[in-house]
Design a protein around this motif. Structure first.
Motif, PDB file in Angstrom:
ATOM      1  N   LEU A  40       0.785  -1.281  -0.085  1.00 26.14           N
ATOM      2  CA  LEU A  40       0.022  -0.055   0.064  1.00 26.14           C
ATOM      3  C   LEU A  40       0.826   1.311   0.041  1.00 26.14           C
ATOM      4  N   PHE A  41       2.008   1.237   1.024  1.00 29.44           N
ATOM      5  CA  PHE A  41       2.577   2.436   1.142  1.00 29.44           C
ATOM      6  C   PHE A  41       3.552   2.592  -0.073  1.00 29.44           C
ATOM      7  N   ALA A  42       3.759   1.651  -0.890  1.00 29.52           N
ATOM      8  CA  ALA A  42       4.803   1.871  -2.040  1.00 29.52           C
ATOM      9  C   ALA A  42       3.945   2.895  -3.153  1.00 29.52           C
ATOM     10  N   ASN A  43       2.745   3.126  -3.209  1.00 26.04           N
ATOM     11  CA  ASN A  43       2.115   4.026  -4.130  1.00 26.04           C
ATOM     12  C   ASN A  43       2.274   5.181  -3.924  1.00 26.04           C
ATOM     13  N   LYS A  44       2.462   5.904  -4.867  1.00 25.13           N
ATOM     14  CA  LYS A  44       3.074   7.279  -4.843  1.00 25.13           C
ATOM     15  C   LYS A  44       2.456   8.141  -4.232  1.00 25.13           C
ATOM     16  N   ASP A  45       0.895   7.966  -4.182  1.00 29.89           N
ATOM     17  CA  ASP A  45       0.233   9.066  -3.359  1.00 29.89           C
ATOM     18  C   ASP A  45      -0.192   8.521  -2.124  1.00 29.89           C
ATOM     19  N   VAL A  46       0.190   7.456  -1.562  1.00 29.16           N
ATOM     20  CA  VAL A  46      -0.153   6.783  -0.053  1.00 29.16           C
ATOM     21  C   VAL A  46       1.255   7.194   0.552  1.00 29.16           C
ATOM     22  N   ASP A  47       0.707   7.886   1.571  1.00 24.06           N
ATOM     23  CA  ASP A  47       1.887   8.563   2.520  1.00 24.06           C
ATOM     24  C   ASP A  47       1.886   7.880   3.770  1.00 24.06           C
ATOM     25  N   GLY A  48       1.269   6.727   3.969  1.00 21.75           N
ATOM     26  CA  GLY A  48       1.280   5.847   5.216  1.00 21.75           C
ATOM     27  C   GLY A  48      -0.009   5.490   5.609  1.00 21.75           C
ATOM     28  N   GLY A  49      -0.002   5.218   6.904  1.00 16.78           N
ATOM     29  CA  GLY A  49      -1.635   4.470   7.216  1.00 16.78           C
ATOM     30  C   GLY A  49      -1.827   4.731   8.651  1.00 16.78           C
ATOM     31  N   LEU A  50      -3.155   4.848   8.791  1.00 17.02           N
ATOM     32  CA  LEU A  50      -4.198   5.131   9.916  1.00 17.02           C
ATOM     33  C   LEU A  50      -4.496   3.608  10.201  1.00 17.02           C
ATOM     34  N   ILE A  51      -3.998   3.072  11.463  1.00 15.37           N
ATOM     35  CA  ILE A  51      -3.974   1.626  11.755  1.00 15.37           C
ATOM     36  C   ILE A  51      -4.879   1.532  12.898  1.00 15.37           C
ATOM     37  N   GLY A  52      -5.812   0.630  12.883  1.00 13.17           N
ATOM     38  CA  GLY A  52      -6.963   0.217  14.014  1.00 13.17           C
ATOM     39  C   GLY A  52      -6.197  -0.988  14.844  1.00 13.17           C
ATOM     40  N   GLY A  53      -6.962  -2.073  14.460  1.00  9.53           N
ATOM     41  CA  GLY A  53      -6.620  -3.386  14.990  1.00  9.53           C
ATOM     42  C   GLY A  53      -5.017  -3.731  15.164  1.00  9.53           C
ATOM     43  N   ALA A  54      -4.209  -3.422  14.110  1.00  8.71           N
ATOM     44  CA  ALA A  54      -2.985  -3.862  14.145  1.00  8.71           C
ATOM     45  C   ALA A  54      -2.168  -3.000  15.023  1.00  8.71           C
ATOM     46  N   SER A  55      -2.854  -1.663  15.547  1.00  9.16           N
ATOM     47  CA  SER A  55      -1.774  -0.922  16.364  1.00  9.16           C
ATOM     48  C   SER A  55      -2.024  -1.179  17.693  1.00  9.16           C
ATOM     49  N   LEU A  56      -2.866  -2.261  17.941  1.00 10.74           N
ATOM     50  CA  LEU A  56      -3.031  -2.816  19.201  1.00 10.74           C
ATOM     51  C   LEU A  56      -1.781  -3.801  19.797  1.00 10.74           C
ATOM     52  N   LYS A  57      -0.884  -4.296  18.915  1.00  5.98           N
ATOM     53  CA  LYS A  57       0.035  -5.085  19.237  1.00  5.98           C
ATOM     54  C   LYS A  57       1.435  -4.450  18.794  1.00  5.98           C
ATOM     55  N   ALA A  58       2.203  -4.237  19.655  1.00  7.78           N
ATOM     56  CA  ALA A  58       3.370  -3.583  19.428  1.00  7.78           C
ATOM     57  C   ALA A  58       4.164  -3.686  18.104  1.00  7.78           C
ATOM     58  N   ASP A  59       4.333  -5.196  17.991  1.00  2.13           N
ATOM     59  CA  ASP A  59       5.285  -5.859  16.948  1.00  2.13           C
ATOM     60  C   ASP A  59       4.675  -5.594  15.741  1.00  2.13           C
ATOM     61  N   ASP A  60       3.361  -5.699  15.676  1.00  2.00           N
ATOM     62  CA  ASP A  60       2.665  -5.353  14.278  1.00  2.00           C
ATOM     63  C   ASP A  60       2.879  -3.846  14.025  1.00  2.00           C
ATOM     64  N   PHE A  61       2.556  -3.207  14.934  1.00  6.02           N
ATOM     65  CA  PHE A  61       2.692  -1.595  14.701  1.00  6.02           C
ATOM     66  C   PHE A  61       3.899  -1.209  14.099  1.00  6.02           C
ATOM     67  N   VAL A  62       4.798  -1.826  15.045  1.00  5.81           N
ATOM     68  CA  VAL A  62       6.197  -1.255  14.540  1.00  5.81           C
ATOM     69  C   VAL A  62       6.660  -1.904  13.084  1.00  5.81           C
ATOM     70  N   LYS A  63       6.093  -3.155  13.018  1.00 10.49           N
ATOM     71  CA  LYS A  63       6.507  -3.775  11.690  1.00 10.49           C
ATOM     72  C   LYS A  63       5.933  -2.769  10.287  1.00 10.49           C
ATOM     73  N   ILE A  64       4.713  -2.470  10.715  1.00 14.57           N
ATOM     74  CA  ILE A  64       4.134  -1.358   9.831  1.00 14.57           C
ATOM     75  C   ILE A  64       4.750  -0.263   9.606  1.00 14.57           C
ATOM     76  N   ALA A  65       5.121   0.462  10.575  1.00 12.84           N
ATOM     77  CA  ALA A  65       6.001   1.621  10.661  1.00 12.84           C
ATOM     78  C   ALA A  65       7.312   1.497   9.841  1.00 12.84           C
ATOM     79  N   MET A  66       7.544   0.051   9.788  1.00 11.77           N
ATOM     80  CA  MET A  66       8.831  -0.099   9.194  1.00 11.77           C
ATOM     81  C   MET A  66       8.721  -0.446   7.807  1.00 11.77           C
ATOM     82  N   SER A  67       7.556  -0.333   7.085  1.00 11.18           N
ATOM     83  CA  SER A  67       7.321  -0.657   5.921  1.00 11.18           C
ATOM     84  C   SER A  67       7.761   0.202   4.501  1.00 11.18           C
ATOM     85  N   PHE A  68       8.267   1.281   4.942  1.00 10.14           N
ATOM     86  CA  PHE A  68       8.564   1.974   3.935  1.00 10.14           C
ATOM     87  C   PHE A  68       9.925   1.738   3.371  1.00 10.14           C
TER      88      PHE A  68
END
Ligand code: PGA
Length: 251
Positions: free
Chosen positions: A223-251
């Motif tokens: 998702l973040f690889a798309n030119k106009d997608v500058d990141g995410g607003l994360i619900g469920g997956a932000s409640l687990k530290a590992d998942d959330f940090v992995k998402i933040a590392m996805s750029f």
């Protein structure tokens, strides 16, 4: 250059103790990483002060999930932008689809919330997105255009430069059905085009547009690889530290 942002919306979840454990784990893990985005955590308002103790404006900021459209006064249970500002809260979600649906928040009220926040130098994370039936009818662009025009287009250019937009198709929120990278890019580019028409391409290029809806560590990078997608607003997956940090590392 616009900022990439990954924001975690905890919604109405976690006890105080669990919230503290989560934010301290996230802060600890982020500390060791080399990130190419800003990370924001949006805890329930009663945990804002505790969460702020773990924030470090350069990497991790704290956002409120909602704000009153009124300034101060006899509005029992409400939290004002002046209160958030006095606690140095830097961001606030506005117009999440759950607020629009369960609390009947109207476009007019949301535009007042945006004004309140900007008065106190708090950046609104302004959510827009169509329902499933609206996408099935093919009117998703009209819906998002109206939400943006009514909620944001009364702002002047300088004010608009303090807005983060989050595109969250309602059919993707909490459902496990994520928008395809093409669907996300198509809508993000449409939103950036609307901003360019109104404020010019420089402002449009400076505006961060987040995607939200069933984003997780396995789909974030595409998702973040798309030119106009500058990141995410994360619900469920932000409640687990590992998942959330992995998402933040996805750029
Ligand atoms: P979800 O929620 O990631 O659980 O789908 C996103 C949101 O509501 O912001």
């Amino acid at each position: 250059m616009r900022k990439n942002i990954v924001a975690g919306n905890w919604k109405m979840n976690k006890t105080f103790q669990d919230a503290e454990e989560l934010i301290s784990t996230i802060a600890g893990e982020l500390d060791e990483k080399d990130l190419s985005c800003k990370v924001i955590v949006c805890p329930p308002s009663v945990y804002l002060e505790m969460s702020s103790d773990y924030a470090d404006e350069s990497i991790l900021s704290i956002a409120a999930q909602n704000v009153s459209s009124h300034n101060n006064g006899a509005y029992t249970g409400e939290i004002s932008a002046s209160m958030l500002g006095s606690m140095e809260i830097a961001y606030c979600i506005v117009g999440h689809s759950e607020r629009r649906k369960f609390f009947n928040e109207t476009d007019a009220e949301l535009s007042e919330k945006v004004d309140q926040l900007l008065d106190y130098n708090i950046m609104p994370i302004f959510c827009v997105g169509e329902q499933l039936e609206e996408r099935e009818k093919g009117i998703q662009f009209d819906i998002v255009r109206t939400q943006i025009e009514k909620g944001l287009f009364h702002l002047n250019n300088d004010e608009f430069l303090n807005i983060v937009v989050a595109y969250e198709p309602v059919w993707a929120i909490g459902t496990g059905v994520v928008a395809s990278p093409e669907q996300a890019q198509e809508m993000h580019s449409f939103i950036r085009g609307l901003i360019a028409e109104k404020y010019g391409s420089e402002t449009a290029e400076e505006t961060t547009i987040l995607y939200g809806g069933s984003c997780n560590p396995s789909n974030a990078a595409t998702l973040f690889a798309n030119k106009d997608v500058d990141g995410g607003l994360i619900g469920g997956a932000s409640l687990k530290a590992d998942d959330f940090v992995k998402i933040a590392m996805s750029f």
